[in-house]
Scaffold this motif. Structure first.
Motif, short mmCIF file in Angstrom:
data_model
loop_
_atom_site.label_atom_id
_atom_site.label_comp_id
_atom_site.label_asym_id
_atom_site.label_seq_id
_atom_site.Cartn_x
_atom_site.Cartn_y
_atom_site.Cartn_z
N LEU A 106 17.73 21.58 29.34
CA LEU A 106 17.57 22.60 30.37
C LEU A 106 18.92 22.87 31.01
O LEU A 106 19.67 21.93 31.32
N ASN A 107 19.26 24.14 31.19
CA ASN A 107 20.49 24.55 31.85
C ASN A 107 20.15 25.45 33.02
O ASN A 107 19.38 26.41 32.86
N TYR A 108 20.73 25.12 34.18
CA TYR A 108 20.47 25.88 35.40
C TYR A 108 21.79 26.55 35.82
O TYR A 108 22.74 25.87 36.20
N TYR A 109 21.81 27.89 35.69
CA TYR A 109 22.97 28.70 36.08
C TYR A 109 22.65 29.21 37.48
O TYR A 109 21.82 30.11 37.65
N ARG A 110 23.27 28.58 38.49
CA ARG A 110 22.88 28.86 39.88
C ARG A 110 23.27 30.25 40.33
O ARG A 110 22.60 30.86 41.15
N SER A 115 28.34 28.95 33.94
CA SER A 115 28.59 29.48 32.59
C SER A 115 28.40 28.36 31.56
O SER A 115 28.20 27.20 31.92
N MET A 116 28.52 28.75 30.29
CA MET A 116 28.57 27.77 29.20
C MET A 116 29.62 28.22 28.21
O MET A 116 29.57 29.36 27.73
N GLY A 117 30.59 27.36 27.92
CA GLY A 117 31.67 27.68 27.00
C GLY A 117 31.15 27.92 25.58
O GLY A 117 30.05 27.47 25.23
N SER A 120 28.94 25.54 19.12
CA SER A 120 27.84 25.57 18.15
C SER A 120 26.99 24.34 18.39
O SER A 120 27.51 23.28 18.72
N ASP A 121 25.69 24.48 18.23
CA ASP A 121 24.80 23.32 18.34
C ASP A 121 24.68 22.73 16.93
O ASP A 121 23.69 22.95 16.24
N ASP A 122 25.76 22.02 16.52
CA ASP A 122 25.85 21.56 15.14
C ASP A 122 25.97 20.05 15.04
O ASP A 122 26.53 19.53 14.08
N ALA A 133 15.23 26.97 19.69
CA ALA A 133 14.46 28.01 20.38
C ALA A 133 14.89 28.04 21.84
O ALA A 133 14.74 27.05 22.56
N SER A 134 15.44 29.18 22.26
CA SER A 134 16.01 29.30 23.59
C SER A 134 15.13 30.21 24.43
O SER A 134 14.86 31.36 24.07
N LEU A 135 14.66 29.69 25.57
CA LEU A 135 13.73 30.41 26.43
C LEU A 135 14.38 30.57 27.80
O LEU A 135 14.86 29.59 28.38
N GLY A 157 21.29 40.63 25.43
CA GLY A 157 20.80 40.41 26.79
C GLY A 157 19.61 39.47 26.75
O GLY A 157 18.64 39.74 26.04
N LEU A 158 19.71 38.34 27.45
CA LEU A 158 18.56 37.43 27.52
C LEU A 158 17.93 37.61 28.90
O LEU A 158 18.53 37.29 29.92
N ASN A 159 16.71 38.14 28.89
CA ASN A 159 16.04 38.51 30.13
C ASN A 159 14.98 37.48 30.52
O ASN A 159 14.71 36.53 29.78
N VAL A 189 17.35 29.91 34.61
CA VAL A 189 17.15 28.64 33.90
C VAL A 189 16.89 28.95 32.43
O VAL A 189 16.08 29.82 32.11
N ASN A 190 17.62 28.26 31.55
CA ASN A 190 17.42 28.40 30.11
C ASN A 190 16.99 27.04 29.55
O ASN A 190 17.53 26.00 29.94
N LEU A 191 16.00 27.08 28.65
CA LEU A 191 15.57 25.86 27.97
C LEU A 191 15.84 26.03 26.48
O LEU A 191 15.41 27.04 25.90
N PHE A 193 14.85 24.37 23.10
CA PHE A 193 14.01 23.38 22.41
C PHE A 193 14.65 23.07 21.07
O PHE A 193 15.10 23.97 20.36
N ARG A 194 14.72 21.78 20.76
CA ARG A 194 15.38 21.33 19.53
C ARG A 194 14.54 20.26 18.85
O ARG A 194 13.69 19.64 19.50
N TYR A 195 14.82 20.01 17.56
CA TYR A 195 14.24 18.85 16.88
C TYR A 195 15.37 17.89 16.57
O TYR A 195 16.27 18.22 15.82
O1 LIG Z 1 21.86 29.50 28.46
C1 LIG Z 1 21.84 29.91 27.29
O2 LIG Z 1 21.28 30.94 26.97
C2 LIG Z 1 22.57 29.12 26.22
C3 LIG Z 1 22.18 27.68 26.17
C4 LIG Z 1 22.82 26.97 25.02
O3 LIG Z 1 23.58 27.50 24.25
C5 LIG Z 1 22.51 25.55 24.79
O4 LIG Z 1 21.72 24.96 25.55
O5 LIG Z 1 23.06 24.98 23.84
#
Ligand SMILES: O=C(O)CCC(=O)C(=O)O
Ligand SMILES: [Fe+2]
Length: 197
Positions: A106-110, A115-117, A120-122, A133-135, A157-159, A189-191, A193-195
């Motif tokens: 979970l990421n909370y952009y107040r 921000s997030m640099g 890659s999620d590698d 899956a990004s929500l 645009g992520l709404n 707030v962005n979530l 989901f990963r495996y």
């Molecule tokens: O906040 C976002 O949309 C990106 C989040 C992201 O890239 C991550 O959690 O790895």
């Protein structure tokens, strides 16, 4: 209310990768309630990451939940158990994309300064072709994608309520991130989901 609101993910054309978008994930509760509960109920952390041997505070708050520990940028995150709300969201995401997940970041952009640099999620533990899956809830932000080879750049645009699924070779060939802005932006707030294997 739009009776014909789309409930299926639509592929978004991407060279050397795979993206799909659903503008509003169907949910049993309102986006506004989800956002308020995620902000209030999450045990948010201000983590520092290590880059080139130096520690830097992350410009956002984070939390890691699920069934496995996760390591990135020299930071090891021990998981907290899924909350009932996270499990409801996970179920809706799994129904929409047909994949199972065992963890969520979970990421909370107040505000606009969070921000997030580009990254890659590698990580190895996500496997060779991770499905991520990004929500998103709350204020719209632009999701920037940049091809590692050609440097082609795209903005999506992520709404509020939008589901974005990255799969195939996306993490291998592209980086993504969320830029700061000089214009006032409310909480988001962005979530993801990963495996984790
Ligand atoms: O906040 C976002 O949309 C990106 C989040 C992201 O890239 C991550 O959690 O790895
Ligand atoms: Fe990411």
């Amino acid at each position: 209310m739009d009776l014909f609101q789309e409930t299926r993910l639509t592929p978004f054309p991407l060279e050397d990768g795979a993206l799909a978008v659903l503008p509003q994930l169907p949910l049993p509760i309102s986006n506004a309630e989800v956002l308020a509960r995620l902000i209030a109920e999450t045990d948010w952390r201000a983590e520092s990451i290590t880059l080139w041997g130096k520690r830097h505070p992350q410009p956002r708050l984070t939390a890691w939940h699920g069934e496995a520990a996760y390591t990135y940028s020299g930071l090891r995150l021990e998981p907290l158990p899924f909350t009932p709300l996270q499990l409801e969201l996970k179920q809706a995401v799994e129904a929409a994309c047909g994949h199972r997940f065992n963890s969520v970041l979970l990421n909370y952009y107040r505000n606009e300064r969070d921000s997030m640099g580009m990254h890659s999620d590698d990580e190895i533990e996500l496997g060779p072709e991770p499905v991520i899956a990004s929500l998103s809830f709350g204020a719209p932000r632009s999701f920037v994608l940049r091809h590692k080879g050609t440097k082609q750049t795209l903005k999506l645009g992520l709404n509020d309520g939008t589901l974005l699924v990255m799969s195939g070779n996306t993490q291998k060939h592209w980086q993504h991130g969320i830029n700061k802005s000089t214009r006032a932006i409310g909480p988001r707030v962005n979530l993801t989901f990963r495996y984790v294997f």
